[in-house]
Design an enzyme around this catalytic site. Structure first.
Site, mmCIF file in Angstrom:
data_model
loop_
_atom_site.group_PDB
_atom_site.id
_atom_site.type_symbol
_atom_site.label_atom_id
_atom_site.label_comp_id
_atom_site.label_asym_id
_atom_site.label_seq_id
_atom_site.Cartn_x
_atom_site.Cartn_y
_atom_site.Cartn_z
ATOM 1 N N HIS A 155 0.843 -1.204 0.000
ATOM 2 C CA HIS A 155 0.000 0.000 0.000
ATOM 3 C C HIS A 155 0.875 1.250 0.000
ATOM 4 O O HIS A 155 1.956 1.249 0.586
ATOM 5 C CB HIS A 155 -0.894 0.039 1.231
ATOM 6 C CG HIS A 155 -1.738 -1.177 1.407
ATOM 7 N ND1 HIS A 155 -2.680 -1.567 0.487
ATOM 8 C CD2 HIS A 155 -1.771 -2.104 2.383
ATOM 9 C CE1 HIS A 155 -3.270 -2.677 0.906
ATOM 10 N NE2 HIS A 155 -2.724 -3.031 2.052
ATOM 11 N N GLU B 156 -2.015 -0.484 8.004
ATOM 12 C CA GLU B 156 -2.955 -1.456 8.554
ATOM 13 C C GLU B 156 -2.244 -2.362 9.543
ATOM 14 O O GLU B 156 -1.010 -2.363 9.637
ATOM 15 C CB GLU B 156 -3.590 -2.293 7.438
ATOM 16 C CG GLU B 156 -2.624 -3.203 6.712
ATOM 17 C CD GLU B 156 -3.266 -3.881 5.491
ATOM 18 O OE1 GLU B 156 -4.184 -3.300 4.896
ATOM 19 O OE2 GLU B 156 -2.822 -4.971 5.132
ATOM 20 N N HIS C 243 3.188 -7.561 1.617
ATOM 21 C CA HIS C 243 2.476 -8.455 2.529
ATOM 22 C C HIS C 243 1.446 -9.293 1.797
ATOM 23 O O HIS C 243 0.972 -8.920 0.729
ATOM 24 C CB HIS C 243 1.820 -7.667 3.661
ATOM 25 C CG HIS C 243 0.779 -6.675 3.209
ATOM 26 N ND1 HIS C 243 1.108 -5.473 2.651
ATOM 27 C CD2 HIS C 243 -0.565 -6.722 3.219
ATOM 28 C CE1 HIS C 243 0.009 -4.810 2.354
ATOM 29 N NE2 HIS C 243 -1.049 -5.551 2.678
ATOM 30 N N ARG D 292 -1.120 -4.574 -6.362
ATOM 31 C CA ARG D 292 -0.867 -6.005 -6.429
ATOM 32 C C ARG D 292 0.457 -6.232 -7.163
ATOM 33 O O ARG D 292 0.604 -5.805 -8.311
ATOM 34 C CB ARG D 292 -2.033 -6.654 -7.188
ATOM 35 C CG ARG D 292 -2.338 -8.058 -6.792
ATOM 36 C CD ARG D 292 -3.573 -8.585 -7.539
ATOM 37 N NE ARG D 292 -4.818 -8.183 -6.934
ATOM 38 C CZ ARG D 292 -5.859 -7.669 -7.608
ATOM 39 N NH1 ARG D 292 -5.807 -7.508 -8.901
ATOM 40 N NH2 ARG D 292 -6.949 -7.328 -6.966
HETATM 41 ZN ZN ZN Z 1 -3.049 -4.854 2.907
#
Ligand code: ZN
Length: 301
Positions: A101, A119, A176, A196
Site C-alpha cells: 500500500h 494497517e 504483505h 498487487r
Molecule cells: Zn493490505
C-alpha cells in the site's frame, strides 16, 4: 449537545465476495452472507465501497458516513473530512495476492486524494504451521526491481510463521500477503488502495487480475523491516484490562479479554470494538462473537 443520545453504536457489517474467500464468516461468525467465497466482513466501515448502517437506537438505519458527518460530537470533533478507520475480519480460504500500500502522500498524488493505507492484523485463527508474507528479501532497490521484473518470486517473498494471537503492523511500503487458512482482524486506514505485485499467476474468469508493478516498485520500502521485528505475540496478556498492543499516528490497538465484570474509562475521541470470541454484555446490552460497535466520545461520563 445531544448528551442524551450518546449511546453505543452497533454496526450492521457488509460482507464481500473474493476468489480467495471461504465460509467461516457465515458459519463461525454468523454473518448473513451466501456462498463459499466470503472473504471479508467490513465490520466498522464508512467507506463508499461498504458503508455500514447503524443497527438500532437513535441513529438506526443511518450510514456510518452520515453519522460521522452530522454528529461529529460523537467522535470527539476530529478535524478529518471522513471517518478515518476501517475494521475488517478476513477469512482466507486461499492465498491472497502479494501486495503493498502507498502512504498518504503518494496516494494523495496518484490516487485522487485518497488516504494511503497503514494497517495491522491480529490473528484470530491459524492452521498448524500457518504462515504469512511480511517483507521481502531484496537488499537494494536495484535488486528489488530485478527480482520483480524477472519474476524471482521464491527469492523475493519473505514468508514467516504465525499463530493465533500474533499481532503484525503493516506500514505503507511493506510487501504483505495473507496465506490460506488464516482468519484475522484487520484495522486499517479508511482506504481501498492496494497495489498487487504478484498473484501467483492465478486466473479469474479466464484472465489474470491486474497487477500494479510500477506503482509497487515506487512505494516498496527497501530493505524491509526484519522478520523478528514484524510480529509480536499478544497471547497470555492480563485479563479484564485494556492491553495496548500498538500505537501509531492513525490508531491505538488494544486487546481486552473478559472473564469477569470489568470497566474502563472511555478517554479517546471514540473507540471501535469488535467481539472476536464468546459472548457477554456491555452496559446491559448483549454482545457476541462477530458484533462490531463504536463507543462514542465521552460515553459514560
Ligand atoms: Zn493490505
Amino acid at each position: 449537545m445531544n448528551q442524551e443520545k450518546k449511546e453505543i453504536l452497533f454496526l450492521e457489517p457488509v460482507c464481500t465476495h473474493n476468489i480467495w474467500g471461504g465460509a467461516k464468516l457465515r458459519e463461525e461468525f454468523g454473518y448473513a452472507a451466501e456462498g463459499d467465497d466470503i472473504g471479508e466482513c467490513w465490520g466498522i466501515s464508512a467507506h463508499p465501497n461498504g458503508d455500514c448502517s447503524i443497527r438500532c437506537g437513535a441513529y438506526a438505519g443511518m450510514k456510518l458516513s452520515e453519522v460521522w458527518a452530522k454528529h461529529p460530537e460523537l467522535f470527539g470533533n476530529l478535524p478529518c473530512d471522513r471517518f478515518p478507520l476501517l475494521t475488517k475480519i478476513i477469512d482466507a480460504r486461499e492465498d491472497l495476492s502479494i501486495q503493498v500500500h502507498p502512504d498518504d502522500t503518494y496516494a494523495a498524488a496518484h490516487e485522487n486524494g485518497s488516504f494511503g493505507k497503514t494497517e495491522c492484523w491480529y490473528i484470530l485463527d491459524a492452521p498448524e504451521n500457518g504462515t504469512l508474507v511480511v517483507g521481502h528479501n531484496a537488499q537494494t532497490k536495484e535488486e528489488l526491481i530485478s527480482m520483480i521484473r524477472e519474476g524471482r518470486w521464491s527469492e523475493f517473498i519473505r514468508e514467516i510463521p504465525v499463530k493465533k494471537g500474533d499481532f503484525i503492523q503493516i506500514d505503507p511500503g511493506t510487501v504483505h500477503a495473507i496465506k490460506g487458512g488464516l482468519v484475522l482482524l484487520e484495522t486499517q486506514q479508511n482506504s481501498d488502495i492496494t497495489y498487487r505485485v504478484y498473484d501467483y499467476d492465478r486466473e479469474q474468469d479466464g484472465r489474470q487480475r491486474e497487477l500494479h508493478v510500477d506503482k509497487s516498485i515506487d512505494v516498496i520500502t527497501v530493505p524491509a523491516r526484519s522478520a523478528k521485528e514484524s510480529v509480536t505475540s499478544a497471547f497470555g496478556l492480563p485479563k479484564n484490562r485494556m492491553n495496548r498492543l500498538y500505537s501509531c499516528k492513525y490508531y491505538d490497538i488494544f486487546k481486552l479479554e473478559v472473564d469477569e465484570k470489568t470497566s474502563f474509562e472511555q478517554k479517546y475521541p471514540f473507540l471501535l470494538m469488535s467481539v472476536v470470541e464468546g459472548e457477554g454484555t456491555i452496559d446491559g446490552r448483549s454482545v457476541k462473537k462477530g458484533d462490531h460497535l463504536i463507543v462514542p466520545c465521552g460515553y459514560g461520563m
